[in-house]
Design an enzyme around this catalytic site. Sequence first.
Site, mmCIF file in Angstrom:
data_model
loop_
_atom_site.group_PDB
_atom_site.id
_atom_site.type_symbol
_atom_site.label_atom_id
_atom_site.label_comp_id
_atom_site.label_asym_id
_atom_site.label_seq_id
_atom_site.Cartn_x
_atom_site.Cartn_y
_atom_site.Cartn_z
ATOM 1 N N ALA A 1 1.754 -2.533 1.669
ATOM 2 C CA ALA A 1 1.374 -3.364 0.528
ATOM 3 C C ALA A 1 0.626 -2.555 -0.520
ATOM 4 O O ALA A 1 0.780 -2.786 -1.721
ATOM 5 C CB ALA A 1 0.515 -4.532 1.001
ATOM 6 N N TYR A 2 -0.175 -1.600 -0.085
ATOM 7 C CA TYR A 2 -0.906 -0.746 -1.025
ATOM 8 C C TYR A 2 0.079 0.022 -1.902
ATOM 9 O O TYR A 2 -0.056 0.059 -3.137
ATOM 10 C CB TYR A 2 -1.809 0.223 -0.262
ATOM 11 C CG TYR A 2 -2.461 1.276 -1.142
ATOM 12 C CD1 TYR A 2 -3.585 0.975 -1.893
ATOM 13 C CD2 TYR A 2 -1.937 2.566 -1.217
ATOM 14 C CE1 TYR A 2 -4.191 1.929 -2.699
ATOM 15 C CE2 TYR A 2 -2.531 3.530 -2.026
ATOM 16 C CZ TYR A 2 -3.650 3.213 -2.760
ATOM 17 O OH TYR A 2 -4.226 4.159 -3.570
#
Length: 242
Positions: free
Chosen positions: A157-158
Site C-alpha cells: 500500500a505504501y
Amino acid sequence: MPLTNQVILITGAGGGLGSTAALALAKQGAQIILLDKSIPKLETVYDLIKAASAPEPIMYPFDLAGANEDEYQELADKIGEKYGFLQGVLHSAVEFSGYTPIALQGTKEWGHTLNVNLNAPFLLSRVLLPVLQKSQTASIVFTSDSSARTAVAYSGAYGVSKIALEGLAKILAEEFESSNKIRVNTLIPGPVDSPLRKRAYPAEDKGKLPKMESLDAVYLYLFGPQSIGVTGQAIDARTFHL
C-alpha cells in the site's frame, strides 16, 4: 530572511522529515503551522523552533486518517480567519508499517495507509486552495519516495500510495500552471538517516547516510522565491543543486 511573513503548513510535523523542514523554514522567517496527531511530538518541534529564536509556530493537533471532511474544512477556515492567506503546504506525513507481499496485505492496513499517504493530501490540498490562491505565489510540495517509479516488490500500500501521489501532484500542477500563482512539486528525499528509513531498512548502517538536515537547502528552494515558476517537477534531493 527570504521567508519572512510566509505562512507554511506542514503535515507530519512531528516526524523526522517534517520536523527537519519545519525548523529549516522557520529559521528563514516562516510562520509554521505544525500539524501532527502526536501532541508530545508537536511540543518537541515547537520548543526547537522557539530555541532557534525563529517566529513562534502554531501547533495544530490533527489526525489525518481519522478526521472527517468537516474537520478538514474547519482547519482551512481557521487558517483563513487568522492569516487570510497561505503561502505553502508541505505534505510530509507518512504511513509505513513495513514491506509486505500483496497476498498478505491486510484490508485495514491498506485502507489506513492510503488514507494517510494519498487521501489526506488530496483533501487537505483541496480545502486549502482558496487560502493558497489569495497569495501572490504559493507552493504545494508532496513528499514521495525514490522507489515510487520502480514499483518495488513488497512495497504494498505504501508503494501504491506514492505512485498515485506523484500522479496527483502532476495533475494539480497542470491545472494551476496557467494561473502562475500556485506551483506544485514533488520532493524525493532519497536515502537519509530518518525514522522511516530505520523502519524500512533496520540492518542498514545509518552512519553512512546523509543526515536529515542535508535536505534543508531543497526545502528552502521549494518554498522560497528561487522556485517561483517551477511546477510539475519531481525534485530529487540526491541530484539537487542550485
